[in-house]
Scaffold this active site. Sequence first.
Site, PDB file in Angstrom:
ATOM      1  N   LYS A  96      24.667  11.353  22.712  1.00 31.90           N
ATOM      2  CA  LYS A  96      24.047  10.820  21.381  1.00 31.90           C
ATOM      3  C   LYS A  96      22.990   9.552  21.660  1.00 31.90           C
ATOM      4  CE  LYS A  96      26.752  13.905  19.621  1.00 31.90           C
ATOM      5  NZ  LYS A  96      28.113  13.252  19.346  1.00 31.90           N
TER       6      LYS A  96
ATOM      7  N   TYR B 109      34.819  10.757  14.341  1.00 32.17           N
ATOM      8  CA  TYR B 109      33.950  12.017  14.547  1.00 32.17           C
ATOM      9  C   TYR B 109      34.750  13.172  14.390  1.00 32.17           C
ATOM     10  CZ  TYR B 109      31.122  15.236  17.371  1.00 32.17           C
ATOM     11  OH  TYR B 109      30.155  16.334  17.714  1.00 32.17           O
TER      12      TYR B 109
ATOM     13  N   ASP C 276      35.939   4.331  21.330  1.00 32.44           N
ATOM     14  CA  ASP C 276      34.664   5.342  21.479  1.00 32.44           C
ATOM     15  C   ASP C 276      33.553   4.478  20.864  1.00 32.44           C
ATOM     16  OD1 ASP C 276      32.547   7.116  20.997  1.00 32.44           O
ATOM     17  OD2 ASP C 276      33.870   8.705  20.498  1.00 32.44           O
TER      18      ASP C 276
ATOM     19  N   ARG D 221      33.486  17.236  42.457  1.00 32.98           N
ATOM     20  CA  ARG D 221      34.346  17.162  41.114  1.00 32.98           C
ATOM     21  C   ARG D 221      34.773  15.704  40.985  1.00 32.98           C
ATOM     22  NH1 ARG D 221      39.286  18.901  41.112  1.00 32.98           N
ATOM     23  NH2 ARG D 221      38.824  20.663  42.148  1.00 32.98           N
TER      24      ARG D 221
END
Length: 239
Positions: free
Chosen positions: A185, A88, A160, A34
């Site tokens: 993306k 977004y 971003d 993790r």
Amino acid sequence: MAVPIYQTTSYVFDDADYATELFKMQKEGYIYSRNANPTNTVLEKRLAQLEGGSGAFAVSSGNAAITTRQIRWQKPVSDEIVATNALYGGTYNLLANTFQRFGIKVRFMDGHDFDAVEAAINEKTKALFTETIGNPGLQIADLKNLSKIAHKHGIPLVVDNTFTTPYLEKPFDFGADIVVHSLTKLIGGHMEPLSAAPLSIPGDSHGITASSRNSPKKSSLNGHSFLELAKENAFIAKA
Ligand SMILES: *Cc1c(COP(=O)(O)O)cnc(C)c1O
């Protein structure tokens, strides 16, 4: 030439001393997947190289990256974020609705109205957030001016860069402190997998200043802070 996929949660410690050093962050190595995994490390190093950052941290989606970035710094109930308003849709929902339920207030401003952006920053504000080119509205952020405003107030500019990718623009060159990607993306090439997204931070003093001011100083690390142990990678280590 292909990178092996390490399908493991845990790792062998040669002896107890080695394990102790790993847990105290005195040695680099793997403890639990993790936190870090050798396959992810290859992805993280390549992305940091693409963006010119000092490090990166891969998680399972773009929304997870944005959430991880925020929750490492925000104190629920009192903290705020200033964000540009052409984001977004999934990010807008996350910031406007989900974060609100955790008590984190997000002020959305027109990213080209610099006076309004600056006026929205107060002593509770922990970050200025924008997209390089808003998805899908195509508004182009003036990263230089936004980073000047953020740094004047001692907070990081978080960008971003999903829509642009480092192929077209590297936000660190324009003063960004942290870059976030949805690898789902364009950078993924084909948009088939919902994929890991990194956070990275440049090795310059802005990043360090921002981290030292905003991250919790002490942790369980034997009284040391992430800043002392991981230097310009403090934010990545903490995340
Ligand atoms: C899709 C997208 C996200 C969210 O990423 P997921 O991987 O779908 O969680 C964040 N920012 C932008 C600009 C996006 O296009």
